[in-house]
Design a protein around this motif. Structure first.
Motif, mmCIF file in Angstrom:
data_model
loop_
_atom_site.group_PDB
_atom_site.id
_atom_site.type_symbol
_atom_site.label_atom_id
_atom_site.label_comp_id
_atom_site.label_asym_id
_atom_site.label_seq_id
_atom_site.Cartn_x
_atom_site.Cartn_y
_atom_site.Cartn_z
ATOM 1 N N PHE A 17 7.204 62.465 -45.067
ATOM 2 C CA PHE A 17 7.319 62.509 -43.608
ATOM 3 C C PHE A 17 7.474 61.105 -43.023
ATOM 4 C CE2 PHE A 17 4.996 66.732 -43.771
ATOM 5 C CZ PHE A 17 6.131 67.466 -43.450
ATOM 6 N N ARG A 18 6.759 60.147 -43.599
ATOM 7 C CA ARG A 18 6.842 58.769 -43.090
ATOM 8 C C ARG A 18 8.260 58.217 -43.262
ATOM 9 N NH1 ARG A 18 3.878 54.042 -42.001
ATOM 10 N NH2 ARG A 18 1.837 55.032 -42.208
ATOM 11 N N LEU A 19 8.883 58.493 -44.404
ATOM 12 C CA LEU A 19 10.245 58.018 -44.640
ATOM 13 C C LEU A 19 11.209 58.583 -43.594
ATOM 14 C CD1 LEU A 19 10.504 58.259 -48.536
ATOM 15 C CD2 LEU A 19 10.504 56.171 -47.146
ATOM 16 N N ILE A 20 11.010 59.847 -43.248
ATOM 17 C CA ILE A 20 11.876 60.481 -42.244
ATOM 18 C C ILE A 20 11.660 59.847 -40.874
ATOM 19 C CG2 ILE A 20 12.304 62.628 -40.975
ATOM 20 C CD1 ILE A 20 11.580 64.123 -43.573
ATOM 21 N N LEU A 21 10.395 59.698 -40.493
ATOM 22 C CA LEU A 21 10.078 59.224 -39.144
ATOM 23 C C LEU A 21 10.334 57.735 -38.966
ATOM 24 C CD1 LEU A 21 6.830 61.273 -38.434
ATOM 25 C CD2 LEU A 21 9.211 61.853 -37.935
ATOM 26 N N ASP A 22 10.137 56.947 -40.018
ATOM 27 C CA ASP A 22 10.378 55.508 -39.918
ATOM 28 C C ASP A 22 11.845 55.187 -39.652
ATOM 29 O OD1 ASP A 22 7.763 54.722 -40.182
ATOM 30 O OD2 ASP A 22 7.891 54.259 -42.322
ATOM 31 N N ALA A 23 12.721 56.151 -39.946
ATOM 32 C CA ALA A 23 14.155 55.925 -39.729
ATOM 33 C C ALA A 23 14.564 56.157 -38.279
ATOM 34 C CB ALA A 23 14.971 56.848 -40.647
ATOM 35 N N GLU A 24 13.626 56.690 -37.458
ATOM 36 C CA GLU A 24 13.935 56.979 -36.057
ATOM 37 C C GLU A 24 13.525 55.813 -35.161
ATOM 38 O OE1 GLU A 24 15.642 59.634 -35.232
ATOM 39 O OE2 GLU A 24 15.648 60.205 -37.355
ATOM 40 N N ALA A 114 11.304 68.424 -33.006
ATOM 41 C CA ALA A 114 10.038 69.055 -32.619
ATOM 42 C C ALA A 114 9.043 68.016 -32.134
ATOM 43 C CB ALA A 114 9.456 69.826 -33.804
ATOM 44 N N ILE A 115 8.974 66.886 -32.800
ATOM 45 C CA ILE A 115 8.059 65.822 -32.397
ATOM 46 C C ILE A 115 8.426 65.310 -31.006
ATOM 47 C CG2 ILE A 115 7.403 63.418 -32.871
ATOM 48 C CD1 ILE A 115 7.502 64.155 -35.865
ATOM 49 N N ARG A 116 9.709 65.121 -30.772
ATOM 50 C CA ARG A 116 10.148 64.643 -29.451
ATOM 51 C C ARG A 116 9.843 65.679 -28.369
ATOM 52 N NH1 ARG A 116 15.565 62.519 -32.146
ATOM 53 N NH2 ARG A 116 14.998 60.346 -32.533
ATOM 54 N N THR A 117 10.031 66.945 -28.691
ATOM 55 C CA THR A 117 9.770 68.012 -27.728
ATOM 56 C C THR A 117 8.305 68.042 -27.328
ATOM 57 O OG1 THR A 117 11.580 69.387 -28.565
ATOM 58 C CG2 THR A 117 9.813 70.511 -27.372
ATOM 59 N N ILE A 118 7.422 67.972 -28.313
ATOM 60 C CA ILE A 118 5.986 68.018 -28.035
ATOM 61 C C ILE A 118 5.522 66.761 -27.304
ATOM 62 C CG2 ILE A 118 3.727 67.894 -29.165
ATOM 63 C CD1 ILE A 118 4.628 70.000 -31.077
ATOM 64 N N ALA A 119 6.068 65.607 -27.688
ATOM 65 C CA ALA A 119 5.692 64.362 -27.021
ATOM 66 C C ALA A 119 6.088 64.386 -25.550
ATOM 67 C CB ALA A 119 6.350 63.175 -27.721
ATOM 68 N N ALA A 120 7.148 65.137 -25.229
ATOM 69 C CA ALA A 120 7.622 65.236 -23.849
ATOM 70 C C ALA A 120 6.790 66.210 -23.023
ATOM 71 C CB ALA A 120 9.085 65.655 -23.830
ATOM 72 N N GLY A 121 5.815 66.870 -23.678
ATOM 73 C CA GLY A 121 4.920 67.763 -22.947
ATOM 74 C C GLY A 121 5.236 69.234 -23.075
ATOM 75 N N ASP A 122 6.252 69.563 -23.860
ATOM 76 C CA ASP A 122 6.582 70.972 -24.053
ATOM 77 C C ASP A 122 5.989 71.428 -25.378
ATOM 78 O OD1 ASP A 122 7.668 73.469 -23.629
ATOM 79 O OD2 ASP A 122 9.626 72.704 -23.042
ATOM 80 N N ALA A 123 6.287 72.651 -25.766
ATOM 81 C CA ALA A 123 5.761 73.189 -27.014
ATOM 82 C C ALA A 123 6.902 73.630 -27.904
ATOM 83 C CB ALA A 123 4.845 74.383 -26.735
ATOM 84 N N VAL A 124 6.642 73.683 -29.184
ATOM 85 C CA VAL A 124 7.657 74.111 -30.143
ATOM 86 C C VAL A 124 7.464 75.592 -30.418
ATOM 87 C CG1 VAL A 124 8.546 73.847 -32.477
ATOM 88 C CG2 VAL A 124 7.825 71.835 -31.195
ATOM 89 N N LEU A 125 8.359 76.384 -29.884
ATOM 90 C CA LEU A 125 8.327 77.826 -30.091
ATOM 91 C C LEU A 125 9.677 78.253 -30.652
ATOM 92 C CD1 LEU A 125 6.608 79.179 -26.855
ATOM 93 C CD2 LEU A 125 5.791 79.429 -29.179
#
Length: 222
Positions: A17-24, A114-125
């Motif tokens: 997961f870190r490898l994926i996220l560090d690329a953003e 999904a991470i961006r969506t949740i950070a923006a205050g919404d939920a992942v459904l």
């Protein structure tokens, strides 16, 4: 910058997961935890925007840790990680206050979105899978009556239009889909959603779905 705490008892999974996220460019990994108790402690210290939370871990599991984070009033939003053979934990995680869930084999782009969506205050459904799962767990609980006191309290708290929007939220529709269904602008729908969450004391759309099923306003398969 979106800060993320990775919580999983397998270091290889955390590394992946870190490898994926560090690329953003807009996401940073604030830290890693291998169990629920450490995750809660690190959330208190680091206050990450999003917690990527595994379910099964030694000691305090992900469900209990999620409940602790929410109960403590920390700003961190929790994204539960699971696999299809752990579906029985999803409903408990959502009730504990998680802002959504992902399968561990999700595609990297979907994880980042999904991470961006949740950070923006919404939920992942995820429209199909989440509605099916919540319906499945709701079906295992004693059915609540749509005419019962809990449902009546919700109806009393909401206007007629808000009840319509609430039902569509519970069905897993996005703001855009709700707007199209009710012939409203997306901005108007966002206002309705915000008022509904505030009136019912809910953190996000996931809790709205759970409440709709538990109150009997929505029944599995409806």
């Amino acid at each position: 910058m979106i800060s993320v705490l990775l919580v999983d008892d397998h270091s290889l999974i955390r590394k992946g997961f870190r490898l994926i996220l560090d690329a953003e460019p807009d996401i940073e990994v604030a830290g890693e935890a291998g169990d629920g108790a450490t995750a809660v402690s690190m959330c208190s210290a680091l206050r990450p925007d999003v917690v990527l939370m595994d379910v099964r871990m030694p000691g305090r599991d992900g469900i209990a840790a999620t409940n602790d984070i929410v109960a403590a009033g920390l700003p961190s939003k929790v994204l539960i990680l699971t696999t299809f053979d752990l579906d029985e934990y999803i409903y408990a995680g959502l009730r504990a206050g998680a802002s959504g869930f992902l399968l561990k084999d999700t595609q990297p782009d979907d994880l980042v979105a999904a991470i961006r969506t949740i950070a923006a205050g919404d939920a992942v459904l995820a429209p199909g899978a989440t509605r099916r799962l919540i319906g499945q767990f709701a079906a295992t609980r004693p059915p609540a009556s749509a005419d019962g006191p809990h449902a009546a309290q919700i109806r009393q708290a909401l206007t007629g239009r808000e009840q319509e929007v609430f039902s569509l939220i519970a069905a897993g529709l996005s703001n855009n889909e709700i707007a199209s269904s009710l012939c409203l602008s997306e901005g108007t729908v966002k206002i309705h959603v915000g008022r509904i969450l505030a009136k019912l004391g809910l953190r996000d759309r996931v809790q709205a779905v759970v409440l709709a099923y538990e109150s009997g306003l929505i029944t599995p398969g409806s």
